[in-house]
Design an enzyme around this catalytic site. Structure first.
Site: not given
Ligand SMILES: Cc1cc2nc3c(=O)[nH]c(=O)nc-3n(C[C@H](O)[C@H](O)[C@H](O)COP(=O)(O)OP(=O)(O)OC[C@H]3O[C@@H](n4cnc5c(N)ncnc54)[C@H](O)[C@@H]3O)c2cc1C
Length: 382
Positions: A132, A158, A247-248, A370-372
């Site tokens: 998630a 992460f 944060e953003r 994510t930007n999406e």
């Molecule tokens: C270096 C680093 C530091 C981080 N630090 C933190 C932290 O301190 N605390 C924390 O909680 N998390 C942290 N994160 C996690 C980060 O917030 C998540 O990686 C991010 O929110 C995306 O989640 P996911 O990786 O599960 O990707 P997913 O949610 O699986 O997304 C995969 C792809 O699907 C797209 N997608 C998903 N949902 C939608 C939608 N509704 N509409 C359109 N496109 C969509 C996304 O844009 C992406 O391109 C960190 C990540 C990194 C890499």
């Protein structure tokens, strides 16, 4: 004399603060970057040193140990760290302080904020899980009430500042049967020597090597029920929606500072490096690309400064911060990529700052929504 709230980007007090932070970052943090990268986390005492110089919680009320400034101070800290190429995630630490300031009881504020300001507690926010990320409702970490305690089970991934984190703002489900957002709460976990709590080794990333990003594990971890943030369970989704803006916007600040640094470094390089008997800057393509990057960076700066002023005045809504984060980080990545191209092969060598900026900036389009995901959010306001 103009007060800080009227002109947050130009006051004398803010300029003095910038000089102090710049001097500190350049003398205390920048020289240690190779070692930090190798060990994959900042030195532990970096946090107490940052606290001593006033870099932490600079925009928190003085009565809770903060600097008494506004988001303009936070922006200065992020800019100076970015310009020195130091990926120290104090903005995450400070963002956790804002959750506590907004939703914490008086006792919670007095207990945690002064120690956070001094860097004695290092904060992380733990939302993401292996299953998630964008879809927060899918988290499976739970807290079960047992008398005057919560029993926590689950894992997070992460997590920035994870290696040193001693104060975790943990996003979990307090009511697995509740529908949608009402199942989610925030609980503050004081992690030091806590039975059942474990941190994994820092994750191997393509960039941000000096920043600790870790997995966290909770196995029947017990915390006092008084560590719930807010007056009742089930308020977590709303609290996150409100406070993610901080944060953003901090990431937006880093994005613009990175783009400015990239243009400055590349201009210098293009004047020094020669090909076909003349400096690179004498090729029209180099000049035009740099002109485009400089223009786009300038537009980004004007937009950002306006956002900072309005945010500091409490007038910027969550949709506008989503726009800022999406557009400024997309622009940053385009600009840094162009600048790397203008360095030729040297732009691909890790020892060149532009290469580090390229790998470090890429995550700006991914984390804090994510930007999406943010475009979906902005679209919902149409
Ligand atoms: C270096 C680093 C530091 C981080 N630090 C933190 C932290 O301190 N605390 C924390 O909680 N998390 C942290 N994160 C996690 C980060 O917030 C998540 O990686 C991010 O929110 C995306 O989640 P996911 O990786 O599960 O990707 P997913 O949610 O699986 O997304 C995969 C792809 O699907 C797209 N997608 C998903 N949902 C939608 C939608 N509704 N509409 C359109 N496109 C969509 C996304 O844009 C992406 O391109 C960190 C990540 C990194 C890499």
């Amino acid at each position: 004399m103009i007060s800080l709230s009227q002109a947050p980007r130009t006051s004398d007090a803010l300029r003095t603060f910038r000089v102090r932070v710049r001097t500190f970052v350049q003398t205390e943090f920048a020289p240690h970057q190779d070692r930090w990268r190798e060990q994959q986390f900042p030195d532990a005492d970096a946090w107490t040193k940052a606290g001593a110089v006033g870099m932490l919680l600079s925009d928190m009320p003085v009565e809770y140990g903060g600097g008494g400034g506004t988001f303009a101070h936070e922006a200065v800290v992020v800019e100076e760290l970015t310009r020195a190429g130091v990926p120290f995630a104090s903005f995450i630490h400070d963002s956790v302080a804002h959750y506590i300031l907004a939703y914490g009881s008086e006792a919670q504020k007095r207990n945690w904020l002064p120690r956070m300001a001094r860097g004695e507690l290092v904060a992380a926010i733990a939302m993401s899980e292996p299953g998630a990320g964008s879809d927060l409702q899918a988290i499976t970490t739970t807290a079960r009430r047992d008398g005057d305690q919560y029993v926590i089970n689950g894992s997070k991934t992460f997590i920035t500042n994870g290696w040193h984190a001693s104060l975790i703002c943990l996003v979990l489900k307090t009511d697995v049967k509740a529908a949608g957002p009402k199942s989610i709460s925030l609980i503050i976990v004081e992690a030091k020597d806590l039975p059942g709590y474990r941190v994994g080794r820092p994750l191997e990333k393509v960039g941000l090597h000096a920043q600790d990003t870790c997995e966290l594990f909770f196995d029947n971890v017990r915390v006092p029920a008084s560590h719930l943030l807010g007056s009742a369970e089930g308020q977590g989704s709303f609290q996150i929606m409100e406070k993610m803006s901080y944060e953003r916007l901090a990431i937006s600040v880093a994005a613009v500072a990175t783009a400015e640094r990239a243009v400055a470094l590349t201009t210098k390089y293009a004047k020094e490096r020669r090909a076909f008997g003349k400096p690179l800057i004498d090729f029209q393509n180099t000049r035009f690309k740099l002109a485009e990057c400089k223009t786009e960076t300038h537009i980004a700066r004007v937009f950002l400064d306006r956002c900072i002023e309005r945010f500091a005045a409490g007038e910027l809504d969550a949709f506008a911060t989503a726009m800022a984060k999406y557009w400024l980080t997309d622009s940053e990545c385009r600009i840094v990529d162009e600048c790397l191209q203008l360095h030729g092969g040297y732009g691909y060598l890790a020892e060149y700052p532009i290469a580090r900026m390229w790998t470090d900036s890429r995550v700006h389009r991914i984390y804090a929504g994510t930007n999406e995901f943010l475009k979906e959010m902005i679209a919902s306001s149409l």
